[in-house]
Structure formats: C-alpha cells, structure tokens
Design a protein around this motif. Structure first.
Motif, PDB file in Angstrom:
ATOM      1  N   CYS A 266       0.838  -1.212   0.000  1.00  0.00           N
ATOM      2  CA  CYS A 266       0.000   0.000   0.000  1.00  0.00           C
ATOM      3  C   CYS A 266       0.865   1.251   0.000  1.00  0.00           C
ATOM      4  O   CYS A 266       1.843   1.346   0.741  1.00  0.00           O
ATOM      5  N   CYS A 269      -1.920   6.271  -0.535  1.00  0.00           N
ATOM      6  CA  CYS A 269      -2.275   7.410  -1.386  1.00  0.00           C
ATOM      7  C   CYS A 269      -3.709   7.883  -1.145  1.00  0.00           C
ATOM      8  O   CYS A 269      -4.053   9.015  -1.453  1.00  0.00           O
ATOM      9  N   CYS A 272      -8.298   4.776  -2.784  1.00  0.00           N
ATOM     10  CA  CYS A 272      -9.409   3.862  -2.478  1.00  0.00           C
ATOM     11  C   CYS A 272     -10.527   4.604  -1.752  1.00  0.00           C
ATOM     12  O   CYS A 272     -11.710   4.407  -2.056  1.00  0.00           O
ATOM     13  N   CYS A 355      -6.872   1.553  -7.191  1.00  0.00           N
ATOM     14  CA  CYS A 355      -5.673   1.417  -6.353  1.00  0.00           C
ATOM     15  C   CYS A 355      -4.474   1.246  -7.285  1.00  0.00           C
ATOM     16  O   CYS A 355      -4.460   0.326  -8.099  1.00  0.00           O
TER      17      CYS A 355
HETATM   18  S1  SF4 Z   1      -5.501   3.050  -3.165  1.00  0.00           S
HETATM   19 FE1  SF4 Z   1      -5.680   2.615  -0.960  1.00  0.00          FE
HETATM   20  S2  SF4 Z   1      -4.950   0.501  -0.738  1.00  0.00           S
HETATM   21 FE2  SF4 Z   1      -4.242   1.243  -2.750  1.00  0.00          FE
HETATM   22  S3  SF4 Z   1      -2.176   2.090  -2.424  1.00  0.00           S
HETATM   23 FE3  SF4 Z   1      -3.606   3.815  -2.235  1.00  0.00          FE
HETATM   24  S4  SF4 Z   1      -4.084   3.879  -0.017  1.00  0.00           S
HETATM   25 FE4  SF4 Z   1      -3.173   1.868  -0.390  1.00  0.00          FE
END
Ligand code: SF4
Ligand code: SF4
Length: 376
Positions: A266, A269, A272, A355
């Motif tokens: 993860c 970021c 999600c 993601c």
């Molecule tokens: S979208 Fe969510 S699960 Fe995927 S890398 Fe970013 S923070 Fe992590």
C-alpha cells in the motif's frame, strides 16, 4: 400503447429505447438538471447530460485490480458498463463545501454561515450498488442526531433513475454484499436494458409522472423473463466475499502479520477512499484574503490514509501504513456494523480498480480465513 395515462407505482412497464429521451425531457421540464454517465478522458465519468446521445452507448470497461480501460461493448447498449471512477457522492457530499465566511467590520468579526446549495439533480443510470451506497451515506449524514445540512439540502431534491446491471465487471462483488445486480428499493424509476427497449420498474409517484407522454406498455411475462435473464448474467461474478462473520474475523486478527504484507504494497495514497462511494470523512481548511479582512472555512474530503487525519494533540494515532490500511478494512467490514448496523462496503470494486497497486479487499479478507490468527 398507453400514452395518455401514467403507470401506477410498483408497476413494471416496457418502453422503446427512444422513450428515454422523453423521460429526460420530462425531467428537465420539471426543473431537474440531468447528471449521468458519459465518456470523457478515456473513462466513463458522471457529468451533466442533455440527451440520450450523451450516454456511453456501445462502450464498456475492462477492469481489473489496478487497471481500467474503456473498450467497445457488445450490442450497442446504452448501459453496457458498470461503474466508473466517479460516484454520486461528489454531487450529494461534494469534495469542497464552504461552511462560513467571516468579515471584519468595525474591528469585530461578523460570521455568515454558508447557505447550503441545493441543485435539483436527476441522477441517470444509478447502479444498484451505488443506490445502496447513497442509502449508507443517508445513514451516516442524514439519520444521525445531527444531520448534515449541506447533504440534506441536496439529498431531498434528487431524482433517482436506476439502471440494473446486465453484466458484471471482473471487479464487482455486489452479489456477495447483497446490493445488486437488481435495485429493489430507493429509486424513482429503475430500468433494465433489453435488446429492443427498457423494462422500467416504477418506484415513486414522481417516477410515474416522468413517464407522461411516453409510449409505455405493461410488461409481459416474456419481458420479465428477459430482464431476469439479463440480471442472472450479472450475478455470475468472479469475486466473492463471505460476510457472515466479518467482525469476528477481523477483530480477532488485529495483530496478524498479514497487515504488514498489505502495508508493504500500500502506498497510503488514499485513492481507495476517494473513489469509494460510501466513505464520507472530511476535514476543514481555513483561508483569508491578503488584507486579513475576510476569512473562509471550507470543508473538504479527507482520508484515513493521510497523516494529518489521525494527528491529535501532537501525536498520531495511526502513524504507520499498516495501521491505516487496517483502519480502512476493519471500518468497512466490522466497526461500520457497530456504528450503523450494516457493513460499509457495497461491492462496487472501485477501491481495487483505482488502487495504483491493485489491492483487492476480497483477497485481503480471504487471507485471514486461509491463515487465521497467527499472533506475533
Ligand atoms: S488506493 Fe488505498 S490501498 Fe491502494 S495504495 Fe492507495 S491507499 Fe493503499
Ligand atoms: S470498499 Fe471498495 S468495493 Fe466497497 S464500496 Fe468502497 S470502493 Fe466499493
């Protein structure tokens, strides 16, 4: 053809595809601004639409964890796709909302609360999982002891034209979450696309009125059978998530080493949470003019993945990616039930599609089942 009358609430009728244009016109005549799916920047996004031709006819999406591509669909359908990156929360619970303005007047500050904006939207093509997501946001933002006035002003005006799914994407798991592929409640009209028309379920008086001057017929057993076949196709999904024991499973694995494995992938970021149609967390930002005479407080979306979100009194309650991802997953599938009596996920698959490293919550939950409670 029954053009002069309107069908009763809970009736199922069939119309030719061109009749949707008349429904759009009726909605516009009733004062609604139409928002629906359209192709933009290589994706199916939600934006203002005016006519049937604005819909992404003939397009679908190739979706996998961490992957989204727009590709030609089959049969030139108007609704032959599932869900794009946007969800309806951007219209009901906007990313940025002014809360108040403060002005200096005769040496004192005068505060003016922002008047909640209440555009009269008709949402076109709301998927069953997203209808459920709206119901979950209602629960959080409307039905608690202190309803959010900004959400309430928008929500009470909205018209919901749902679109049942005739096909699932590889990232969908609505059947596991019991949110789709058919809309059962919470809509004004719900359509199922057939090869030669739409089967429309009437969910409200306003929905019924919007069929005025369209050439509708009561649905026959043949029509209902064709709609059921389409929905059965969408029920065949590649992903599943067992839901019967989620709180017990997650709460009993809070120190499982698998959280470290997720944290290694993860990026924290927050994509999600921003793409998720049920996430509702916000923070506030203050700004002022250069002369220090006017200040504004604005509410903006936030995410449990940002460092500031869990910063309290000089310390951070979730300083690691491990703890942030664990917060995301346990909130969706366990503590949301403690708060609201239901899980906080509708199985739309947006979090895994958007993601950047393709983390898939169905697989992360499964990891605890395959190898439960290995305490450190
Ligand atoms: S979208 Fe969510 S699960 Fe995927 S890398 Fe970013 S923070 Fe992590
Ligand atoms: S957690 Fe993922 S699958 Fe569930 S509602 Fe949010 S974006 Fe959709």
């Amino acid at each position: 053809m029954a053009t002069a009358s309107i069908p009763r609430v809970s009736a199922s009728v069939v119309v030719l595809k061109a009749a949707l244009q008349k429904i759009f016109e009726n909605l516009r005549a009733a004062g609604f601004t139409l928002v629906g799916p359209r192709v933009r920047d290589g994706a199916i996004v939600l934006d203002e639409i005016a006519a049937l031709d604005d819909l992404p006819r003939g397009w679908t999406e190739d979706k996998q964890p961490g992957r989204y591509r727009l590709v030609p669909g089959r049969n030139g359908q108007y609704f032959g796709f599932t869900v794009g990156p946007h969800s309806w929360k951007q219209f009901l619970h906007p990313p940025s909302a002014l809360l108040f303005t403060a002005r200096k007047s005769n040496g004192a500050w005068v505060f003016e609360p922002a008047k909640p904006q209440a555009p009269q939207y008709a949402f076109i093509g709301v998927r069953p999982c997203d209808l459920k997501a709206i119901a979950l946001q209602d629960r959080a933002l409307l039905e608690g002891p202190v309803p959010d006035p900004h959400y309430r002003a928008r929500r009470r005006q909205v018209f919901l034209l749902a679109a049942n799914c005739g096909e699932a994407a590889a990232t969908c798991f609505c059947t596991s979450m019991k949110t789709g592929p058919r809309a059962s409640t919470g809509f004004d009209l719900a359509l199922t696309e057939l090869p030669d028309g739409f089967l429309i379920d009437v969910g409200s008086e306003t929905g019924s009125e919007m069929l005025q001057d369209t050439e509708w017929e009561p649905a026959t057993a043949f029509d209902l059978g064709r709609a059921t076949q389409a929905l059965q196709r969408a029920e065949r999904q590649q992903r599943e998530l067992r839901t019967d024991d989620l709180p017990r499973l997650l709460y009993s694995n809070l120190e499982h080493p698998h959280w470290d494995e997720v944290a290694a992938r993860c990026l924290s970021c927050g994509n999600c949470t921003l793409a998720c149609p049920t996430c509702f967390c916000t923070t506030v930002e203050d700004s002022s003019d250069l002369r220090g005479q006017v200040a504004r407080r604005t509410r903006v979306w936030d995410s449990c993945f940002t460092g500031d979100f869990s910063q309290v009194h000089g310390g951070n309650t979730r300083p690691t990616i491990r703890s942030r991802y664990r917060q995301f997953l346990t909130h969706k599938y366990a503590s949301w039930i403690d708060q609201f009596g239901t899980v906080g996920c509708v199985g739309c698959g947006r979090c895994m599609t958007w993601c950047p490293v393709g983390i898939d919550p169905t697989q992360e939950v499964k990891a605890f089942r395959v190898s439960p409670a290995r305490p450190k």
